[in-house]
Write an enzyme that holds these catalytic residues in place. Structure first.
Site, PDB file in Angstrom:
ATOM      1  N   GLY A 213       4.042  -8.926  -1.745  1.00 49.29           N
ATOM      2  CA  GLY A 213       4.233  -9.719  -0.526  1.00 49.29           C
ATOM      3  C   GLY A 213       3.035  -9.586   0.400  1.00 49.29           C
ATOM      4  O   GLY A 213       2.512 -10.584   0.921  1.00 49.29           O
ATOM      5  N   GLU A 233       0.777  -2.886   5.641  1.00 48.46           N
ATOM      6  CA  GLU A 233       1.166  -1.576   5.138  1.00 48.46           C
ATOM      7  C   GLU A 233       2.039  -1.863   3.925  1.00 48.46           C
ATOM      8  O   GLU A 233       3.121  -2.428   4.047  1.00 48.46           O
ATOM      9  CB  GLU A 233       1.920  -0.829   6.229  1.00 48.46           C
ATOM     10  CG  GLU A 233       1.975   0.650   5.968  1.00 48.46           C
ATOM     11  CD  GLU A 233       3.389   1.125   5.944  1.00 48.46           C
ATOM     12  OE1 GLU A 233       3.978   1.102   4.845  1.00 48.46           O
ATOM     13  OE2 GLU A 233       3.894   1.499   7.009  1.00 48.46           O
ATOM     14  N   CYS A 270       8.446   4.375   3.579  1.00 49.47           N
ATOM     15  CA  CYS A 270       7.135   4.212   2.947  1.00 49.47           C
ATOM     16  C   CYS A 270       6.457   5.554   2.740  1.00 49.47           C
ATOM     17  O   CYS A 270       5.486   5.645   2.001  1.00 49.47           O
ATOM     18  CB  CYS A 270       6.253   3.260   3.745  1.00 49.47           C
ATOM     19  SG  CYS A 270       6.486   3.409   5.508  1.00 49.47           S
TER      20      CYS A 270
END
Lengths: 495, 495
Positions: A213, A233, A270
């Site tokens: 993405g 990110e 993350c």
């Protein structure tokens, strides 16, 4: 409604929203620092005041536990206040003044004064896993507002109602505090997001999400006729290295900490540790198997769940990978999985083991000799974090490993865990690709503002036409670099 | 040699050069600040020591006058020394320390320390118009070396021998001062440059040149599997606005300054003023026509000359554009051209007048009413500079124009000329697209180093494994931000 009608409606919404942001931009750029500080505080207060409604909506939409969501609301308002404080100190403006030098050789040097100005309307693609802290009023939005830029947020489909509620509260609060209408806009839908990213009125974009993405959007931003900065990110493996001494001294504590970290929030961070390097014969199997007791939980949304299933299957199918904890995947949710392999396997087929698997899964890699760890670290791709567990007697021989890890990660964690990101001046959340793209900047902490600022230098410009932070009299009482030295003093101008 | 053989040779050279840079990178990153300072000074000394050879080669290759070339060599060594000085102060490392807060809510806060580390091997595409200051040992190279990154320069074909001579001297000096071999590499040819830009070992790139060339390379950098930052300085129109009062007070001085600025160096500066807004009836025709007396000169190379001819023809063919000075184009060189149009024409067909024409040509735009200037400025694309000539009595009504110009330019010049870029702390050389791409950073001045640095945060890391600038004892004597405040003091660590 036909697809064509929907598309036309999207185009019209995007146009209206960007027009409002564009109209707000010069007003925000011209505003006094004190006004911008007040706007940020009003936004923070509005987030706090809305905590009950916001948490209720997010509870329904994200399946995250209430305690976590309340904590995240507090972090979100805390971030807005941190940026307000930092903006008030003047440090974010990086004001530099070089007074004129009429004697300079070969030519006289003019008076030069540099500050950082807002880049203009910023597009923020909100994340799924932080419905507040990386969403409508999250870190990207707060840092862009602190820069003096209007923000248009593309809401994440995982929490649409939470997004609308946050937007309404914060946009109202900003306007109530005197910010121009259009300071904070909201868009819904992938098509709207991409269309906005292509629009010349958008001057920079921030994104938190997946590698594919993020890369697709980065390509859109880079291939515009007027390319813009895109701060993405994306994916991070967050390796953890444990020395033999550390295992001996506090192995079970480390195993417990690791299980807590990789299963936290259903592994949907993350910074989740995706690799744990342990010495062969560590004897921590039993402690690690306690991950099997964590229990099942619902993931953020079906897309994340599907991605996790596919990633886990890929890991399980890798050669010479053994299942230590066999997590369940039921209609209700997923429970943690833990895999195990040997360092030689990792070195032979690192690709299979290096891709982030977003969810409660991790891989133990067993090594025979600490000397091998430098080579293993050298095979890693860029990561947000790298973690070392070691004892003081190890330090002298860890220099090479530290050098390789800081070359591959944005944050080196010592005897701790990468999950849990403090929002401070010194924090850095960003690392080499694929953990971030297009960015030598952070998305968490005070310095995140720098992503949305561009320098402007004023040469011999009359005092009354300078921005307040560059005038001779240091009326803001800020620190400035004058003729090379940082000072809070006024400037004695020779102009 | 067949094309295939040439291509294989290029591939092999690129590989060898990048392998050397890659080997140098960790050595440079680990080097003490004092060593890196010494390397930069040795490079500066080598440039100065070579001035006779270097100027002789550049004289032959660039057709630039000797005085200018000698001045440029001095600027080049001066830049290297400026970066050495700034690096020595520690300011370039932006060291930030947040000491641990065990009482922080909701969780204790670890000790966090952030510094800027070199990004790794940097590829520099040298410019044609500054055979020293923006070439092999120029600003991009100097700032990347100051960051601690090895540099590979793709030489500009306009001055190949100058490039090789500079490279040999500076690479030898770096190695002689103890820098690793591979600190500075040189590549020749477009194919080699593009191949290096695609190579995963290159971590960032700088470029100075044309819009099409820069955009093509930007696309290469952005579409890599691992996109990297690309800092391109492309094309800039550098508008100049003159108020009616300024014309009245010092019209002929302004006309003289303008002629000097747009014809300087045969107009081959990225800061050349390409538009001059004057009030109708300014009466400066005679002073401006003195541009016709500047005489003919040879341009840097045939490619630049062809581009200039095409650009000038495009301007002359634009509707309602009158020729004020009809420059000659002979086999020997070109002499300045000056065109004139009205503001209404500019507003109706700005595209024809907004594209940079690199060479000694400029366009006078005559306005009837100062109020129209804000609208005119609003039609401008991004520029490196914007200039205003005004009198004190104008200041009160120039706020809007200043706001629009600082939104579109990186440097606002007051009562001066954009050519001549001081290399200081406060200088900013960069602006919105198309003047630069992919960059909120400068390519001139101390802060240019930031393009080639990435932050790393050390969490709870033992003192002996921290970079020197982050240790408790401030052995470097530098300014650091500790718990939010800038200080030169040691840190009292609770670790």
């Amino acid at each position: 409604m036909t697809a064509q009608t929907a598309s036309a409606q999207t185009a019209s919404t995007v146009d209206t929203t960007l027009a409002a942001a564009t109209a707000a931009a010069p007003v925000m750029a011209a505003a006094a620092v004190a006004d911008r500080v007040r706007w940020l505080r009003a936004a923070a207060d509005a987030v706090d005041a809305g905590v009950e409604d916001l948490v209720a909506a997010a509870l329904e939409e994200t399946h995250l536990p209430e305690g976590r969501l309340r904590g995240e609301v507090a972090r979100t308002s805390g971030q807005l206040r941190m940026f307000a404080d930092a903006l008030g100190t003047g440090a974010l403006l990086e004001a530099v003044i070089d007074t004129a030098d009429p004697e300079a050789s070969p030519v006289p040097r003019p008076d030069l004064r540099r500050t950082l100005r807002p880049v203009g309307p910023v597009l923020v693609f909100a994340a799924s896993n932080f419905p507040f802290a990386f969403s409508v009023a999250g870190g990207d939005t707060a840092s862009a507002l602190a820069a003096g830029s209007p923000v248009v947020v593309k809401a994440h489909p995982g929490h649409p109602r939470t997004s609308v509620l946050t937007h309404r509260r914060v946009a109202d609060a900003l306007e109530g505090a005197g910010a121009p209408s259009g300071s904070l806009g909201l868009l819904v839908g992938t098509e709207a997001g991409v269309e906005a990213l292509r629009d010349h009125r958008v001057k920079a974009a921030g994104f938190t999400g997946s590698v594919p993405g993020g890369l697709a959007l980065h390509e859109v931003a880079a291939s515009r006729p007027d390319p813009i900065p895109f701060y993405g990110e994306l994916g991070s493996i967050n390796p953890v290295f444990v020395t033999t001494s550390a295992v001996k001294q506090r192995g079970s504590e480390i195993a417990q900490g690791f299980v807590g970290s990789f299963t936290l929030g259903v592994g949907q961070f993350c910074t989740k540790p995706g690799l744990l390097f342990l010495p062969t014969g560590h004897g921590l199997e039993e402690a690690l198997r306690r991950a099997g007791e964590v229990g099942s939980a619902t993931m953020l949304h079906p897309g994340i769940r599907e991605g996790y299933s596919a990633g886990l299957a890929r890991l399980r199918q890798a050669e010479d990978v053994e299942v230590l904890v066999d997590g369940a995947e039921t209609a209700d949710g997923v429970s943690p999985s833990l895999l195990r392999t040997r360092l030689s396997t990792f070195l032979e087929q690192p690709d299979a083991l290096l891709e982030e698997c977003f969810g409660p899964a991790s891989v133990i890699v067993e090594y025979d000799d600490e000397e091998e760890l430098v080579a293993a670290a050298g095979r890693l791709e860029g990561s947000l974090t790298a973690t070392l567990h070691a004892q003081p007697e190890d330090h002298a021989r860890l220099g090479d490993l530290v050098a390789v890890l800081t070359d591959r990660a944005g944050r080196l964690v010592w005897n701790g865990w990468p999950t849990g990101v403090a929002v401070t001046w010194a924090m850095h959340h960003g690392g080499p690709f694929p953990s971030t793209v297009g960015s030598l900047h952070t998305s968490v902490g005070v310095t995140a503002v720098r992503r949305f600022q561009r320098p402007v230098c004023y040469q011999d410009t009359p005092e009354e036409l300078l921005p307040e932070e560059l005038r001779d009299r240091n009326t803001l009482g800020i620190e400035r670099r004058v003729d090379g030295r940082v000072t809070g003093d006024d400037v004695r101008s020779s102009r």
